[in-house]
Design an enzyme around this catalytic site. Structure first.
Site, PDB file in Angstrom:
ATOM      1  N   ASN A 149      39.617  43.559  40.841  1.00  0.00           N
ATOM      2  CA  ASN A 149      40.735  43.725  39.914  1.00  0.00           C
ATOM      3  C   ASN A 149      40.669  45.134  39.345  1.00  0.00           C
ATOM      4  O   ASN A 149      39.772  45.908  39.675  1.00  0.00           O
ATOM      5  CB  ASN A 149      40.677  42.680  38.790  1.00  0.00           C
ATOM      6  CG  ASN A 149      39.298  42.533  38.186  1.00  0.00           C
ATOM      7  OD1 ASN A 149      38.589  41.555  38.419  1.00  0.00           O
ATOM      8  ND2 ASN A 149      38.881  43.507  37.390  1.00  0.00           N
TER       9      ASN A 149
ATOM     10  N   CYS B 139      37.935  38.523  38.083  1.00  0.00           N
ATOM     11  CA  CYS B 139      36.943  38.429  39.155  1.00  0.00           C
ATOM     12  C   CYS B 139      37.116  37.206  40.046  1.00  0.00           C
ATOM     13  O   CYS B 139      37.286  37.331  41.257  1.00  0.00           O
ATOM     14  CB  CYS B 139      35.535  38.398  38.564  1.00  0.00           C
ATOM     15  SG  CYS B 139      35.086  39.830  37.579  1.00  0.00           S
TER      16      CYS B 139
ATOM     17  N   HIS C 277      30.195  34.480  42.179  1.00  0.00           N
ATOM     18  CA  HIS C 277      31.147  34.111  41.119  1.00  0.00           C
ATOM     19  C   HIS C 277      32.275  33.200  41.602  1.00  0.00           C
ATOM     20  O   HIS C 277      33.396  33.247  41.100  1.00  0.00           O
ATOM     21  CB  HIS C 277      31.731  35.355  40.455  1.00  0.00           C
ATOM     22  CG  HIS C 277      32.056  35.122  39.001  1.00  0.00           C
ATOM     23  ND1 HIS C 277      32.577  36.110  38.187  1.00  0.00           N
ATOM     24  CD2 HIS C 277      31.944  34.008  38.225  1.00  0.00           C
ATOM     25  CE1 HIS C 277      32.761  35.629  36.976  1.00  0.00           C
ATOM     26  NE2 HIS C 277      32.386  34.353  36.968  1.00  0.00           N
TER      27      HIS C 277
END
Length: 528
Positions: free
Chosen positions: A316, A108, A164
């Site tokens: 991903n 991520c 993130h």
């Protein structure tokens, strides 16, 4: 006497007149000069890079929506043969350009960083793993992000969903990295209903913690969909907008409204947990698709669909088995994961195609015709391509690794890359050049693999022993990148891991600036 040139004929009469003789000579010379100038300019234009020549100059500038799923399997969309219902994404694929050799990163944080900077994560230390709850680092603040560059070109910018890229300091938060507006969570996965992670409600609007300001009940994906639709309807069309729709789904935990899960009972029957997880996973993907449909409807209602470029992909590949450390504290670790990356090998965390080769679509009614592109492109190409279309600029101090890929996307030109660095870390890396892909594991006993993707896209036949010259070249290129990398922030923050591996294996001068514990106790800014 007639004068013929380039298909034009000029008849000059009254030849006895010296005035007309002079006019004829002057006109002839003028035509000759103009013709030479046109030929010169034509030759010069033919020398321009095709990507530059193909980039449209647009007034007004396009609106841009980037939609990023999380851990989406390569085969888990309707247009890719899945039984999971994704009619709106399928329509984007059918009417847009499908990128069939498109790469992201194995996880991520690196994937999102590459997308929003146009630079390989190894340039700024985010190449390894993800930012854990206890980590204090983030995307370095000197890195210019896609929204920052677009703001400089007159765009209004907004983000909904998962960040993130740093949470322990507000300096890392989206609203301080180029977004005028942010609604969502700054850490990794959260509960889809409570928005809780590690005992903390990670849910905010522009820095205000919604648990305190005004609690919001509801399902994660539907809430960010509501917010995106509202932003589209409220947008002042005197300026272009950039919207980053960053979904948490279908990342774990596998959660969806019960009625959405039941809708897949006939498609994925069974009473075992893996069957329930498959139904839930499918419902999570369909929920993303539903919100995309709502955004498309809102764009149509506001008359903005034609000149809105939509890019869809995932960070991903679909989930693969991974250590418990990569789940949120207290989260249920599934026995098996329901995603599919077929026909590719592997998945999230890995360097095989299943972990890094991603579904990707670009749809722009005003400029693009339906097409399929098989030339290799990468997350790092999105920012320079979008900036070229928006007449915006990045930072001269932080040059892009990505390329303006518009000619490849719009005209089917060759990839602007001679090679693509898939990733490089202190212990492994992968690189692709043409159809050759090399993976190297720099651990003892070590391993080097070479695959010919034109013949073996499933990466089942290692041909390194057959082509030592290609291995030598690609390994040298990989090492050259490795020598340019900034030391991994994750390794700095994990002294326990460093002790396990042996400090001498790494740079002896590394600096451990935070040392987050492996139990992932959330570290958040004060008063959050």
């Amino acid at each position: 006497m007639p004068f013929a040139h380039s298909g034009f004929t000029i008849e000059l009469k009254n030849k006895k007149s010296g005035v007309f003789d002079f006019m004829q000579q002057t006109i002839n010379k003028g035509i000759a000069i103009a013709t030479s100038l046109l030929l010169f300019l034509s030759g010069m234009l033919s020398l321009l890079p095709s990507a530059l020549a193909a980039t449209p100059v647009l007034k007004p500038k396009p609106n841009i929506i980037v939609i990023l799923a999380d851990d989406l399997g390569n085969a888990d969309l309707g247009y890719r043969g899945s039984e999971i219902r994704t009619p709106n994404i399928d329509q984007l694929a059918a009417t847009g350009v499908r990128l069939e050799s498109y790469y992201g990163l194995p996880l991520c944080t690196p994937g999102r960083a590459a997308l929003l900077t146009g630079r390989y994560p190894m340039r700024y230390g985010l190449q390894t793993n993800v930012i854990f709850d206890a980590h204090r680092y983030g995307l370095p603040t000197d890195e210019v992000t896609l929204p920052q560059a677009l703001k400089g070109a007159g765009y209004e910018t907004a983000m909904v969903g998962k960040w993130h890229l740093g949470h322990a300091s507000t300096d890392y938060w989206p609203q301080n990295r180029g977004f005028d507006y942010f609604y969502g969570n700054v850490m990794g996965e959260v509960d889809y209903f409570t928005k809780e992670r590690g005992g903390v409600i990670d849910w905010q609007r522009n820095g205000e913690r919604l648990e305190i300001v005004a609690p919001e009940d509801g399902y994660y994906t539907e809430l960010i969909g509501d917010e995106a639709v509202k932003l589209i309807h409220q947008h002042d069309q005197s300026n272009p907008f950039f919207l980053y729709f960053s979904s948490l789904a279908p990342h774990t935990p596998f959660e969806a409204p019960e009625e959405d899960i039941k809708a897949y009972e006939d498609v994925f029957p069974g009473d075992e947990q893996k069957d329930v997880d498959k139904r839930t996973y499918a419902a999570m993907i369909t929920s993303i698709d539903t919100q995309i449909g709502r955004m498309l409807d809102a764009l149509e209602e506001e008359g903005m669909r034609e000149n809105t470029l939509i890019f869809f992909s995932t960070d991903n590949g679909g989930g693969a088995e991974r250590p418990e450390i990569f789940y949120a504290p207290g989260a249920t670790v599934p026995d098996s994961l329901p995603s599919s990356n077929e026909p590719f090998r592997g998945g999230k965390l890995g360097l095989y195609e299943g972990g890094v080769r991603l579904p990707a679509i670009i749809n722009w009614p005003a400029q693009l015709q339906p097409a399929e592109v098989n030339e290799p492109l990468d997350h790092v190409d999105i920012m320079p391509t979008l900036l070229a279309l928006a007449d915006a600029e990045g930072s001269a101090d932080h040059p892009f690794d990505g390329k303006n890929a518009w000619a490849t996307i719009a005209e089917g030109a060759l990839s602007p890359h001679e090679e693509i660095l898939i990733n490089v870390e202190t212990y492994r890396g992968a690189i692709r050049k043409g159809n050759w892909k090399l993976i190297k594991y720099a651990t003892f006993p070590g391993k080097t693999e070479l695959f010919d993707l034109s013949q073996d896209k499933e990466e089942q036949i290692d041909v390194a022993w057959l082509h030592p010259d290609i291995v030598e070249y690609l390994e040298a290129r990989l090492v050259a990148y490795a020598e340019e990398q900034k030391f991994s922030e994750w390794f700095k923050a994990q002294p326990q891991f460093m002790d396990d591996q042996g400090i001498p294996y790494f740079d002896p001068d590394y600096e451990v600036d935070d040392g987050g514990p492996l139990d992932q106790i959330p570290v958040l800014p004060e008063n959050f």
